[in-house]
Scaffold this active site. Structure first.
Site, mmCIF file in Angstrom:
data_model
loop_
_atom_site.group_PDB
_atom_site.id
_atom_site.type_symbol
_atom_site.label_atom_id
_atom_site.label_comp_id
_atom_site.label_asym_id
_atom_site.label_seq_id
_atom_site.Cartn_x
_atom_site.Cartn_y
_atom_site.Cartn_z
ATOM 1 N N SER A 157 -58.915 29.191 -31.418
ATOM 2 C CA SER A 157 -57.855 28.327 -30.935
ATOM 3 C C SER A 157 -57.900 28.239 -29.404
ATOM 4 O O SER A 157 -58.940 27.892 -28.834
ATOM 5 C CB SER A 157 -56.508 28.836 -31.452
ATOM 6 N N ARG A 227 -40.991 28.013 -31.931
ATOM 7 C CA ARG A 227 -41.908 28.754 -32.799
ATOM 8 C C ARG A 227 -41.920 28.170 -34.208
ATOM 9 O O ARG A 227 -42.971 28.114 -34.854
ATOM 10 C CB ARG A 227 -41.513 30.227 -32.843
ATOM 11 N N ASP A 322 -57.423 22.766 -41.494
ATOM 12 C CA ASP A 322 -56.845 22.911 -40.160
ATOM 13 C C ASP A 322 -56.641 21.516 -39.584
ATOM 14 O O ASP A 322 -57.588 20.846 -39.201
ATOM 15 C CB ASP A 322 -57.791 23.726 -39.275
ATOM 16 N N HIS A 355 -54.632 26.125 -39.761
ATOM 17 C CA HIS A 355 -55.131 26.679 -38.498
ATOM 18 C C HIS A 355 -55.110 28.202 -38.498
ATOM 19 O O HIS A 355 -55.960 28.849 -37.874
ATOM 20 C CB HIS A 355 -54.283 26.133 -37.341
ATOM 21 N N ASP A 356 -54.158 28.794 -39.184
ATOM 22 C CA ASP A 356 -54.051 30.256 -39.235
ATOM 23 C C ASP A 356 -55.250 30.923 -39.890
ATOM 24 O O ASP A 356 -55.390 32.156 -39.823
ATOM 25 C CB ASP A 356 -52.785 30.667 -39.990
#
Length: 387
Positions: A157, A227, A322, A355-356
């Protein structure tokens, strides 16, 4: 924390701090007269200091990438699945360095640290830093450690952006670059997500234009909202569907505005947890660094010309679901490297985790990662002499 430390863990680790008195001129033109960097190391540095690997962290990461700080820790460092004896970044072979970037809130100089000129927390007065500033400070830390050239610089990232910057800013100082779930610059959509997050923080009544520490308060609600938005973009639709579906907290609808679905509760939990450990000014600063990153801008917006400066080999990895840093963005990097006649390996890993995924122990991903790092290990000079 497990009852005993696993055999493939780096074990108990203690962060180190180095103070730099040498001023650092930033991309913005501002100067940091002095600063601290907090870092951890795992494994042993070999005689000629040629087996060192630098870990660059993502937006909310820090120096604690692997192992445990104490036996009371509830979980290990953020990339423990990839760093340790026998793991992808094998600490039996490599000396691993992970640091908290400038502007962070885990010990390196940043908004929560004391401004030596005022004796108060820097707060919003801490200068905005760019990725190139992080890389310059990382190079200075390498000098302190006596590391002339990294065996590899690795990151996912925002960490992957730092790896790209390393390859063009200090091309002679790394032999391999591992860029995971990243992009050559942010899309307009990603910049927009970051601005919405920053506005959520800035509009919190407790933000006080960033001077909340002087008011003995925190913009907790704004940071939670930021967040929650960010976390939403790190997950894929398939992952959320499988994890939550439309399950209800209490098994029935209450027809109220309170969280009723499991996914709502999950986001509230993530936001609450994040707001107690992360600094709002740091979040603002880190997202700005993301927005500004565009190394090709110095080369007539030509990514091929930009990456032509690199001298290292590359591994680029993306993940199918992602959508924050889609495979197409990784392919832009791969295409530019190919046109620049660089050695590059590329893998797009099937994953439903969005994405994680770059943080998770996905078998195929770790197999690819491990295979490439074995190649990195094979390239470590065997002479024992100086680089």
């Amino acid at each position: 924390m497990p009852e005993h430390i696993p055999n493939d863990s780096v074990g108990l680790v203690t962060p180190k701090v180095h103070h730099f008195d040498q001023p650092l001129t930033l991309r913005s033109g501002r100067v940091l007269p002095s600063y601290d960097l907090v870092y951890e190391t795992y494994g042993e540095l070999n005689a000629d200091k040629s087996n060192a690997v630098l870990i660059c962290h993502a937006l909310s990461g820090d120096h604690h990438a692997a192992g445990y700080h104490s036996m009371d820790d509830k979980k290990p460092g953020w990339w423990d699945s990839a760093i340790g004896p026998g793991k992808a970044i094998d600490t039996n072979r490599f000396f691993v360095v992970a640091l908290n970037n400038l502007g962070g809130c885990a010990g390196s100089s940043g908004p929560t640290s004391i401004n030596p000129e005022t004796g108060k927390p820097w707060g919003p007065d801490f200068p905005i830093v760019a990725v190139r500033d992080w890389v310059q400070s990382q190079a200075r830390l390498a000098d302190v450690l006596g590391i002339e050239q990294w065996a590899a610089v690795v990151g996912g990232s925002l960490g992957g952006m730092q790896v790209l910057r390393w390859s063009v800013q200090y091309p002679e100082r790394l032999r391999h670059a591992v860029v995971i779930a990243s992009a050559p610059k942010l899309s307009a959509q990603n910049i927009a997500f970051n601005e919405v997050a920053r506005q959520a923080i800035a509009k919190d009544p407790e933000f006080h234009n960033g001077h909340y520490l002087e008011h003995n308060t925190l913009p907790k609600t704004g940071l939670m909202q930021a967040r929650m938005l960010g976390h939403l973009t790190y997950l894929s639709d398939d992952a959320m569907k499988q994890k939550f579906g439309r399950e209800l907290k209490e098994g029935k609808l209450n027809y109220s505005f309170a969280p009723e679905f499991q996914v709502e509760s999950y986001l509230h939990y993530q936001g609450e947890k994040f707001s107690t450990r992360f600094d709002a000014n740091t979040y603002m600063l880190m997202t700005k660094a993301l927005d500004y990153f565009d190394p090709a801008a110095d080369y007539d917006n030509d990514l091929v010309q930009c990456l032509s400066q690199a001298q290292c080999d590359f591994l680029v990895v993306s993940f199918t679901t992602d959508w924050r840093f889609s495979p197409e963005r990784s392919q832009e990097i791969v295409d530019a490297l190919t046109h620049a006649d660089k050695n590059v390996s590329y893998a797009c890993v099937e994953s439903e985790n969005g994405h994680d995924a770059f943080l998770l122990p996905i078998p195929r991903y770790l197999d690819i990662f491990s295979a490439y790092m074995q190649r990195v290990a094979a390239d470590i000079p065997a002479t024992g002499g100086q680089l």
